[in-house]
Write a protein that holds these residues in place. Sequence first.
Motif, PDB file in Angstrom:
ATOM      1  N   VAL A  93       0.829  -1.201   0.000  1.00 56.03           N
ATOM      2  CA  VAL A  93       0.000   0.000   0.000  1.00 56.03           C
ATOM      3  C   VAL A  93       0.868   1.258   0.000  1.00 56.03           C
ATOM      4  N   SER A  94       2.028   1.188   0.641  1.00 54.31           N
ATOM      5  CA  SER A  94       2.944   2.337   0.643  1.00 54.31           C
ATOM      6  C   SER A  94       3.471   2.609  -0.762  1.00 54.31           C
ATOM      7  N   ALA A  95       3.832   1.539  -1.468  1.00 52.23           N
ATOM      8  CA  ALA A  95       4.329   1.701  -2.836  1.00 52.23           C
ATOM      9  C   ALA A  95       3.244   2.250  -3.747  1.00 52.23           C
ATOM     10  N   TYR A  96       2.022   1.763  -3.572  1.00 52.05           N
ATOM     11  CA  TYR A  96       0.914   2.240  -4.406  1.00 52.05           C
ATOM     12  C   TYR A  96       0.651   3.723  -4.169  1.00 52.05           C
ATOM     13  N   LEU A  97       0.546   4.130  -2.905  1.00 48.81           N
ATOM     14  CA  LEU A  97       0.281   5.538  -2.598  1.00 48.81           C
ATOM     15  C   LEU A  97       1.413   6.432  -3.077  1.00 48.81           C
ATOM     16  N   SER A  98       2.631   5.943  -2.950  1.00 52.19           N
ATOM     17  CA  SER A  98       3.786   6.721  -3.389  1.00 52.19           C
ATOM     18  C   SER A  98       3.783   6.941  -4.895  1.00 52.19           C
ATOM     19  N   SER A  99       3.198   6.010  -5.633  1.00 50.72           N
ATOM     20  CA  SER A  99       3.214   6.089  -7.096  1.00 50.72           C
ATOM     21  C   SER A  99       2.186   7.061  -7.659  1.00 50.72           C
ATOM     22  N   LEU A 100       1.233   7.469  -6.836  1.00 48.13           N
ATOM     23  CA  LEU A 100       0.155   8.329  -7.319  1.00 48.13           C
ATOM     24  C   LEU A 100       0.625   9.771  -7.493  1.00 48.13           C
ATOM     25  N   GLN A 101       0.106  10.419  -8.510  1.00 45.69           N
ATOM     26  CA  GLN A 101       0.390  11.838  -8.749  1.00 45.69           C
ATOM     27  C   GLN A 101      -0.909  12.515  -9.166  1.00 45.69           C
ATOM     28  N   LEU A 102      -1.437  13.339  -8.282  1.00 51.99           N
ATOM     29  CA  LEU A 102      -2.697  14.002  -8.549  1.00 51.99           C
ATOM     30  C   LEU A 102      -2.470  15.416  -9.088  1.00 51.99           C
ATOM     31  N   PRO A 103      -3.302  15.843 -10.021  1.00 52.06           N
ATOM     32  CA  PRO A 103      -3.166  17.203 -10.565  1.00 52.06           C
ATOM     33  C   PRO A 103      -3.686  18.248  -9.587  1.00 52.06           C
ATOM     34  N   THR A 104      -3.277  19.489  -9.784  1.00 54.23           N
ATOM     35  CA  THR A 104      -3.763  20.587  -8.945  1.00 54.23           C
ATOM     36  C   THR A 104      -4.851  21.401  -9.649  1.00 54.23           C
ATOM     37  N   LYS A 105      -5.128  21.085 -10.910  1.00 52.93           N
ATOM     38  CA  LYS A 105      -6.213  21.756 -11.625  1.00 52.93           C
ATOM     39  C   LYS A 105      -6.687  20.871 -12.769  1.00 52.93           C
ATOM     40  N   LEU A 106      -7.893  21.138 -13.226  1.00 54.42           N
ATOM     41  CA  LEU A 106      -8.458  20.387 -14.335  1.00 54.42           C
ATOM     42  C   LEU A 106      -7.856  20.860 -15.661  1.00 54.42           C
ATOM     43  N   PRO A 107      -7.758  19.968 -16.640  1.00 50.94           N
ATOM     44  CA  PRO A 107      -7.275  20.391 -17.954  1.00 50.94           C
ATOM     45  C   PRO A 107      -8.309  21.281 -18.630  1.00 50.94           C
ATOM     46  N   PRO A 108      -7.902  22.022 -19.668  1.00 54.76           N
ATOM     47  CA  PRO A 108      -8.867  22.864 -20.391  1.00 54.76           C
ATOM     48  C   PRO A 108     -10.027  22.038 -20.943  1.00 54.76           C
ATOM     49  N   VAL A 109     -11.186  22.650 -21.041  1.00 56.95           N
ATOM     50  CA  VAL A 109     -12.371  21.963 -21.542  1.00 56.95           C
ATOM     51  C   VAL A 109     -12.266  21.752 -23.044  1.00 56.95           C
ATOM     52  N   ASP A 110     -12.516  20.525 -23.462  1.00 62.43           N
ATOM     53  CA  ASP A 110     -12.572  20.191 -24.889  1.00 62.43           C
ATOM     54  C   ASP A 110     -14.027  20.339 -25.328  1.00 62.43           C
ATOM     55  N   LYS A 111     -14.352  21.472 -25.916  1.00 63.33           N
ATOM     56  CA  LYS A 111     -15.744  21.781 -26.240  1.00 63.33           C
ATOM     57  C   LYS A 111     -16.317  20.839 -27.294  1.00 63.33           C
ATOM     58  N   GLU A 112     -15.485  20.327 -28.180  1.00 62.07           N
ATOM     59  CA  GLU A 112     -15.973  19.473 -29.250  1.00 62.07           C
ATOM     60  C   GLU A 112     -16.257  18.047 -28.760  1.00 62.07           C
ATOM     61  N   ASN A 113     -15.508  17.599 -27.770  1.00 58.12           N
ATOM     62  CA  ASN A 113     -15.679  16.230 -27.268  1.00 58.12           C
ATOM     63  C   ASN A 113     -15.923  16.230 -25.760  1.00 58.12           C
ATOM     64  N   PHE A 114     -16.774  17.137 -25.310  1.00 54.61           N
ATOM     65  CA  PHE A 114     -16.998  17.275 -23.873  1.00 54.61           C
ATOM     66  C   PHE A 114     -17.768  16.083 -23.328  1.00 54.61           C
ATOM     67  N   ASP A 115     -17.254  15.520 -22.238  1.00 52.23           N
ATOM     68  CA  ASP A 115     -17.885  14.390 -21.562  1.00 52.23           C
ATOM     69  C   ASP A 115     -18.072  14.794 -20.106  1.00 52.23           C
ATOM     70  N   SER A 116     -19.308  15.081 -19.719  1.00 56.08           N
ATOM     71  CA  SER A 116     -19.566  15.603 -18.380  1.00 56.08           C
ATOM     72  C   SER A 116     -19.197  14.590 -17.301  1.00 56.08           C
ATOM     73  N   TYR A 117     -19.448  13.307 -17.564  1.00 58.66           N
ATOM     74  CA  TYR A 117     -19.116  12.296 -16.558  1.00 58.66           C
ATOM     75  C   TYR A 117     -17.607  12.185 -16.381  1.00 58.66           C
ATOM     76  N   ALA A 118     -16.880  12.167 -17.491  1.00 57.53           N
ATOM     77  CA  ALA A 118     -15.416  12.094 -17.421  1.00 57.53           C
ATOM     78  C   ALA A 118     -14.859  13.321 -16.695  1.00 57.53           C
ATOM     79  N   ARG A 119     -15.490  14.480 -16.946  1.00 61.56           N
ATOM     80  CA  ARG A 119     -15.052  15.707 -16.274  1.00 61.56           C
ATOM     81  C   ARG A 119     -15.283  15.608 -14.772  1.00 61.56           C
TER      82      ARG A 119
END
Length: 224
Positions: free
Chosen positions: A105-131
């Motif tokens: 579990v320590s190795a798994y948690l150490s491997s994670l990298q979370l973003p600090t902001k959402l990527p720009p919105v893709d207006k042409e292929n917007f997926d509300s659930y994925a967002r």
Amino acid sequence: MTVMLLAAVIQYAGFNVALAAENAVIADPVTIDMEYGEEINELCAGCHGEFGQGSGDGEYPRLEGLDHQYLVRQLQYFKDRSRLNIPMLPYATERELPDKDVEAVSAYLSSLQLPTKLPPVDKENFDSYARLMASKRVVNIARYPGDVAEGKRLYAKECGSCHAKDGMGKPAKLAPRLVGQYSNYIKRQMTQISLGKRLHDEAGDAEFFSQYSEVEIDNILAWL
């Protein structure tokens, strides 16, 4: 969060544990089954979040991205009771969390990298659930009130040698990353150390932390 019983006895024993932990052979994360670590983390997620992001109020720390060896050592401290924490008591046992599970579990948690902001919105292929799903992985730590410039000076003087100049921690010293950790959690741990209620690796740290005023600590947190 951290509640210590019989602090003097535990603290004395804890220093011996710390020495043993430093000499322990810790498994290479590359050889660990990450899927198994993710499975174990499902139990941890109830408090620390699905991705180890912690709780927004800082009651539970952010574990994602912390050094593997540091996480292993803290879990071992919980297991041998040199670091006592009431919510961890049912889980931090050899039966519930054997050494191989600690490693995984320590190795798994150490491997994670979370973003600090959402990527720009893709207006042409917007997926509300994925967002929505992506938003759950974003971690933002609120700016803490204080003098940032003064906090930077104090941090460089007192903390940078172990936790690195940029606050990202030093694995070789098993000193955790402080940048990106919840300010309220860090402050609570500093208070516990100053009161001698949480084990720290260097003798005399309780006196060291207690010499700083609340304003000075707030300034350090503001910079972090």
